[in-house]
Design an enzyme around this catalytic site. Structure first.
Site, PDB file in Angstrom:
ATOM      1  N   LEU A  92       0.807  -1.223   0.000  1.00  0.00           N
ATOM      2  CA  LEU A  92       0.000   0.000   0.000  1.00  0.00           C
ATOM      3  C   LEU A  92       0.844   1.278   0.000  1.00  0.00           C
ATOM      4  O   LEU A  92       1.951   1.310   0.523  1.00  0.00           O
ATOM      5  CB  LEU A  92      -0.918   0.007   1.224  1.00  0.00           C
ATOM      6  CG  LEU A  92      -1.873  -1.180   1.355  1.00  0.00           C
ATOM      7  CD1 LEU A  92      -2.836  -0.942   2.519  1.00  0.00           C
ATOM      8  CD2 LEU A  92      -2.657  -1.457   0.085  1.00  0.00           C
TER       9      LEU A  92
ATOM     10  N   HIS B 163      -3.698   4.174  -2.132  1.00  0.00           N
ATOM     11  CA  HIS B 163      -4.619   3.237  -1.462  1.00  0.00           C
ATOM     12  C   HIS B 163      -5.195   3.868  -0.199  1.00  0.00           C
ATOM     13  O   HIS B 163      -6.369   3.710   0.119  1.00  0.00           O
ATOM     14  CB  HIS B 163      -3.887   1.958  -1.046  1.00  0.00           C
ATOM     15  CG  HIS B 163      -3.272   1.180  -2.163  1.00  0.00           C
ATOM     16  ND1 HIS B 163      -1.911   1.133  -2.371  1.00  0.00           N
ATOM     17  CD2 HIS B 163      -3.811   0.412  -3.128  1.00  0.00           C
ATOM     18  CE1 HIS B 163      -1.650   0.346  -3.405  1.00  0.00           C
ATOM     19  NE2 HIS B 163      -2.783  -0.099  -3.895  1.00  0.00           N
TER      20      HIS B 163
HETATM   21  P1  AMP Z   1      -3.943  -1.974  -6.746  1.00  0.00           P
HETATM   22  O1  AMP Z   1      -3.429  -2.407  -5.417  1.00  0.00           O
HETATM   23  O2  AMP Z   1      -2.890  -1.418  -7.646  1.00  0.00           O
HETATM   24  O3  AMP Z   1      -4.803  -3.019  -7.415  1.00  0.00           O
HETATM   25  O4  AMP Z   1      -4.907  -0.745  -6.463  1.00  0.00           O
HETATM   26  C1  AMP Z   1      -5.985  -0.871  -5.586  1.00  0.00           C
HETATM   27  C2  AMP Z   1      -6.873   0.329  -5.738  1.00  0.00           C
HETATM   28  O5  AMP Z   1      -6.132   1.502  -5.422  1.00  0.00           O
HETATM   29  C3  AMP Z   1      -7.374   0.501  -7.176  1.00  0.00           C
HETATM   30  O6  AMP Z   1      -8.734   0.913  -7.139  1.00  0.00           O
HETATM   31  C4  AMP Z   1      -6.476   1.579  -7.711  1.00  0.00           C
HETATM   32  O7  AMP Z   1      -7.064   2.337  -8.744  1.00  0.00           O
HETATM   33  C5  AMP Z   1      -6.256   2.422  -6.472  1.00  0.00           C
HETATM   34  N1  AMP Z   1      -5.046   3.225  -6.631  1.00  0.00           N
HETATM   35  C6  AMP Z   1      -3.801   2.776  -6.944  1.00  0.00           C
HETATM   36  N2  AMP Z   1      -2.940   3.799  -7.078  1.00  0.00           N
HETATM   37  C7  AMP Z   1      -3.653   4.939  -6.844  1.00  0.00           C
HETATM   38  C8  AMP Z   1      -3.332   6.324  -6.850  1.00  0.00           C
HETATM   39  N3  AMP Z   1      -2.116   6.764  -7.124  1.00  0.00           N
HETATM   40  N4  AMP Z   1      -4.321   7.205  -6.569  1.00  0.00           N
HETATM   41  C9  AMP Z   1      -5.579   6.759  -6.302  1.00  0.00           C
HETATM   42  N5  AMP Z   1      -5.940   5.479  -6.290  1.00  0.00           N
HETATM   43  C10 AMP Z   1      -5.002   4.560  -6.557  1.00  0.00           C
END
Ligand code: AMP
Length: 282
Positions: free
Chosen positions: A33, A37
């Site tokens: 994270l 996140h």
């Molecule tokens: P992931 O762990 O990469 O699958 O991401 C989990 C959630 O966090 C997904 O809904 C992503 O779009 C969101 N997320 C990842 N990076 C960012 C960021 N920089 N800003 C906002 N949300 C994010």
């Protein structure tokens, strides 16, 4: 903050909360994270009585030869950050827990929404996303689920899946959180060298440049795209996967820039494939 690994234990706990009339927010993640996140967890904290954060590196959304094995994992640190951001439950299931049967079900959207953008080079990716998110929705049965706009196509796909499969869940899209140089935060930024991390700011800069062009009256999508390709291509270590200008909801390509527009890109930098995008109302 409770750490739970089995569906049974999670369901039992959530049943108690439901009986007390408490609302439940779900934040699905693949862990490792960062502040992106955490912004989702904080948003869920504001809207709900109980916040569940799932941490699951989902094998079905990785294609052959992609980074499933090397994807960064640190579940203890994740639990600390979930607690810090105000999460109540970290749900960290094993692959066996989420995929107990050899033959699984396919949840795949018809139409082109999963075929363009990331679907061009990752043809099985969104099928993996829709199956795992369906499973999480069925396990948690949240009132609201939180997704980041960084993965704009994922948001569009999940919204369509929720409409089509009639999940009674509100999908909340949260803004992109960036490093101080403008680089969108991502667990995969770990793959970047310091130099690449600096250089990767060009993605966000190209979106700013595109916005400037559109503000000054440019409406030809191919002109804007070419200018972005030129700018990103000026950094030698980049390899553009795609730069597309599409309708925000249908993700269909547009030639003339008007209405709700999404400019989205995926660009390879060394070992990382980075996403960024901007939404504009023109
Ligand atoms: P992931 O762990 O990469 O699958 O991401 C989990 C959630 O966090 C997904 O809904 C992503 O779009 C969101 N997320 C990842 N990076 C960012 C960021 N920089 N800003 C906002 N949300 C994010």
């Amino acid at each position: 903050m409770k750490r739970i690994e089995t569906i049974k234990e999670l369901r039992e706990l959530l049943k108690e909360y439901r009986e007390q009339g408490k609302s439940i927010g779900l934040v699905p993640t693949m862990g490792y994270l960062h502040e992106g996140h955490m912004s989702l967890i904080k948003a869920a904290r504001k809207d709900n009585d109980v916040v569940v954060v799932s941490v699951f590196v989902n094998p079905t959304q990785f294609g052959v030869g992609e980074d499933y094995d090397s994807y960064p994992r640190d579940f203890d640190r994740d639990c600390e950050l979930i607690k810090e951001a105000g999460g109540d439950i970290a749900f960290i299931p094993s692959v066996k827990e989420m995929y107990p049967d050899k033959d699984d079900i396919v949840v795949e959207l018809e139409g082109d929404i999963t075929k363009g953008l990331c679907g061009m080079t990752r043809p099985t990716h969104f099928r993996g996303v829709t199956i795992v998110v369906s499973k999480l929705f069925n396990i948690v049965n949240p009132d609201r689920a939180y997704f980041g706009q960084k993965d704009a196509q994922q948001v569009a796909v999940i919204k369509k899946m929720v409409r089509t499969l009639m999940f009674d869940i509100e999908i909340v899209a949260c803004p992109i959180i960036r490093e101080s140089n403008g680089l969108a935060m991502s667990s995969r930024n770990k793959y970047l060298t310091d130099k690449e991390r600096q250089e990767a700011a060009i993605l966000n800069q190209s979106l700013g440049m595109a916005e400037g062009l559109i503000e000054s009256g440019e409406r030809d999508a191919s002109c804007v795209r070419s200018a972005m390709e030129l700018m990103i291509g000026s950094v030698p270590s980049t390899d553009i996967d795609y730069i597309e200008i599409v309708d925000r909801d249908t993700l269909e390509n547009i030639e003339t820039i008007e209405g709700n527009v999404l400019i989205a890109m995926a660009v390879r930098f060394g070992k990382a494939r980075l996403l960024d995008n901007i939404m504009l109302e023109v």
